[in-house]
Design an enzyme around this catalytic site. Structure first.
Site, PDB file in Angstrom:
ATOM      1  N   SER A   7       0.855  -1.190   0.000  1.00  0.00           N
ATOM      2  CA  SER A   7       0.000   0.000   0.000  1.00  0.00           C
ATOM      3  C   SER A   7       0.883   1.229   0.000  1.00  0.00           C
ATOM      4  O   SER A   7       1.617   1.479   0.961  1.00  0.00           O
ATOM      5  CB  SER A   7      -0.899   0.017   1.240  1.00  0.00           C
ATOM      6  OG  SER A   7      -1.440   1.322   1.384  1.00  0.00           O
ATOM      7  N   HIS A  32      -1.118  -1.344  -4.280  1.00  0.00           N
ATOM      8  CA  HIS A  32      -2.396  -1.044  -3.616  1.00  0.00           C
ATOM      9  C   HIS A  32      -2.493   0.465  -3.408  1.00  0.00           C
ATOM     10  O   HIS A  32      -1.622   1.083  -2.794  1.00  0.00           O
ATOM     11  CB  HIS A  32      -2.461  -1.794  -2.284  1.00  0.00           C
ATOM     12  CG  HIS A  32      -3.791  -1.710  -1.608  1.00  0.00           C
ATOM     13  ND1 HIS A  32      -4.880  -2.481  -1.985  1.00  0.00           N
ATOM     14  CD2 HIS A  32      -4.217  -0.956  -0.570  1.00  0.00           C
ATOM     15  CE1 HIS A  32      -5.904  -2.196  -1.200  1.00  0.00           C
ATOM     16  NE2 HIS A  32      -5.536  -1.268  -0.334  1.00  0.00           N
ATOM     17  N   ASP A  34      -4.824   3.472  -2.054  1.00  0.00           N
ATOM     18  CA  ASP A  34      -5.923   3.757  -1.118  1.00  0.00           C
ATOM     19  C   ASP A  34      -6.481   5.157  -1.329  1.00  0.00           C
ATOM     20  O   ASP A  34      -5.805   6.149  -1.049  1.00  0.00           O
ATOM     21  CB  ASP A  34      -5.406   3.662   0.324  1.00  0.00           C
ATOM     22  CG  ASP A  34      -5.165   2.225   0.758  1.00  0.00           C
ATOM     23  OD1 ASP A  34      -6.124   1.430   0.705  1.00  0.00           O
ATOM     24  OD2 ASP A  34      -4.029   1.913   1.149  1.00  0.00           O
ATOM     25  N   MET A  36      -9.205   7.930  -0.212  1.00  0.00           N
ATOM     26  CA  MET A  36     -10.067   8.289   0.929  1.00  0.00           C
ATOM     27  C   MET A  36     -10.663   9.673   0.701  1.00  0.00           C
ATOM     28  O   MET A  36      -9.964  10.576   0.236  1.00  0.00           O
ATOM     29  CB  MET A  36      -9.249   8.308   2.218  1.00  0.00           C
ATOM     30  CG  MET A  36      -8.513   7.019   2.492  1.00  0.00           C
ATOM     31  SD  MET A  36      -7.650   7.130   4.062  1.00  0.00           S
ATOM     32  CE  MET A  36      -6.675   5.613   3.982  1.00  0.00           C
ATOM     33  N   HIS A  65      -8.334   0.821  -4.089  1.00  0.00           N
ATOM     34  CA  HIS A  65      -9.267   0.588  -2.981  1.00  0.00           C
ATOM     35  C   HIS A  65      -9.986   1.899  -2.687  1.00  0.00           C
ATOM     36  O   HIS A  65      -9.395   2.821  -2.112  1.00  0.00           O
ATOM     37  CB  HIS A  65      -8.441   0.096  -1.774  1.00  0.00           C
ATOM     38  CG  HIS A  65      -9.231  -0.106  -0.520  1.00  0.00           C
ATOM     39  ND1 HIS A  65      -8.628  -0.295   0.713  1.00  0.00           N
ATOM     40  CD2 HIS A  65     -10.565  -0.176  -0.293  1.00  0.00           C
ATOM     41  CE1 HIS A  65      -9.551  -0.455   1.634  1.00  0.00           C
ATOM     42  NE2 HIS A  65     -10.738  -0.386   1.060  1.00  0.00           N
ATOM     43  N   MET A  67     -12.199   4.080  -0.719  1.00  0.00           N
ATOM     44  CA  MET A  67     -12.867   4.321   0.575  1.00  0.00           C
ATOM     45  C   MET A  67     -13.580   5.654   0.455  1.00  0.00           C
ATOM     46  O   MET A  67     -13.207   6.659   1.067  1.00  0.00           O
ATOM     47  CB  MET A  67     -11.817   4.325   1.700  1.00  0.00           C
ATOM     48  CG  MET A  67     -11.296   2.930   1.999  1.00  0.00           C
ATOM     49  SD  MET A  67      -9.813   2.955   3.014  1.00  0.00           S
ATOM     50  CE  MET A  67      -8.601   3.141   1.713  1.00  0.00           C
ATOM     51  N   MET A 138     -11.385  -6.199   5.251  1.00  0.00           N
ATOM     52  CA  MET A 138     -10.580  -5.300   6.086  1.00  0.00           C
ATOM     53  C   MET A 138     -10.239  -6.003   7.404  1.00  0.00           C
ATOM     54  O   MET A 138     -11.120  -6.540   8.075  1.00  0.00           O
ATOM     55  CB  MET A 138     -11.349  -4.007   6.393  1.00  0.00           C
ATOM     56  CG  MET A 138     -11.593  -3.077   5.221  1.00  0.00           C
ATOM     57  SD  MET A 138     -10.128  -2.612   4.268  1.00  0.00           S
ATOM     58  CE  MET A 138      -9.087  -1.857   5.522  1.00  0.00           C
ATOM     59  N   ASP A 176      -6.509  -6.691   4.227  1.00  0.00           N
ATOM     60  CA  ASP A 176      -5.918  -5.341   4.252  1.00  0.00           C
ATOM     61  C   ASP A 176      -5.964  -4.791   5.664  1.00  0.00           C
ATOM     62  O   ASP A 176      -7.041  -4.593   6.222  1.00  0.00           O
ATOM     63  CB  ASP A 176      -6.720  -4.450   3.292  1.00  0.00           C
ATOM     64  CG  ASP A 176      -6.155  -3.047   3.151  1.00  0.00           C
ATOM     65  OD1 ASP A 176      -5.088  -2.749   3.713  1.00  0.00           O
ATOM     66  OD2 ASP A 176      -6.815  -2.239   2.459  1.00  0.00           O
TER      67      ASP A 176
END
Ligand code: DX5
Ligand code: ZN
Length: 217
Positions: A7, A32, A34, A36, A65, A67, A138, A176
């Site tokens: 990540s 990965h 992320d 957000m 990913h 979020m 998660m 994760d």
């Protein structure tokens, strides 16, 4: 073989290009990424312009990913920006819109995935499994790197492994949060086959040895 998805939330952002180019040399399988939005999770990270830059400097699989609330609004743009896998949370919208998001990802020729937060039961993935190439469980509350691994998520990983084997063979099962050399073996035993590793990878003295150790689990 278990795949490793470092990540880049834990990368050195002053040297992001260097850190991403190094991933391939260490044998990492996926990158990965992320995303957000400060609403679905209480933190902000990076988004489309950064993904476009990352896409230009790596041919590794980009595992995005999301979020974010109501990801159906953005999934096509993440596909266009270079994502190979786009993961949406089942908690982020209605079931109808979650399916619509997954259908859009597949229509873009990309791999679709759903993710479940710690409080969400295994069964929540079932209405979406037919569209998924991966399911993400998660093992921390999403939002931050460097948190402690929740071993009590392993029964859920085992349950989803059974669902996949029965209904969607070939679908990958990713974990994760807090995953590293100590916590990896229980994830592997529970049936996970892709490990996200943020701090464990980027803090490793020898990241290539870290990846090799996970590949051997
Ligand atoms: C957390 C993110 C993770 C995070 C993992 O919300 O989804 O991908 O970067 O970091 P570690 O491996 O440090 O727990
Ligand atoms: Zn993540």
């Amino acid at each position: 073989m278990i795949k490793v998805a470092p990540s880049i939330l834990s990368a050195d952002f002053n040297n992001l290009g260097r850190d991403i180019q190094a991933l391939k040399d260490t044998g990492a399988d996926y990158v990965h990424f992320d995303v957000m939005d400060g609403l679905f999770v209480p933190n902000l990270s990076f988004g489309l312009p950064v993904l476009e830059c990352v896409r230009k400097i790596t041919d590794l699989v980009l595992d995005v990913h999301l979020m974010i609330d109501r990801p159906v609004r953005y999934v096509e743009r993440f596909c266009q920006a270079g994502a190979d896998i786009v993961t949406v949370h089942v908690e982020a919208d209605t079931a109808e819109n979650t399916r619509a998001a997954l259908e859009k990802i597949v229509a873009c020729g990309k791999r679709a995935a759903v993710c479940v937060k710690p409080a969400t039961p295994a069964e929540a993935v079932l209405p979406f499994l037919d569209l998924c190439s991966m399911v993400l469980v998660m093992t921390v509350e999403p939002g931050f790197g460097g948190q402690s691994f929740m071993a009590d998520m392993m029964p859920k990983v085992q349950a989803i492994r059974r669902f996949i084997d029965e209904r969607r063979p070939g679908c990958e099962l990713e974990v994760d949060g807090g995953v590293g050399l100590e916590t990896g073996p229980v994830c592997a035993a529970a049936g996970a086959d892709v490990f996200v590793a943020g701090s464990a990878y980027f803090k490793a003295a020898d990241p290539a040895a870290f990846v090799a150790a996970i590949h051997a689990m």
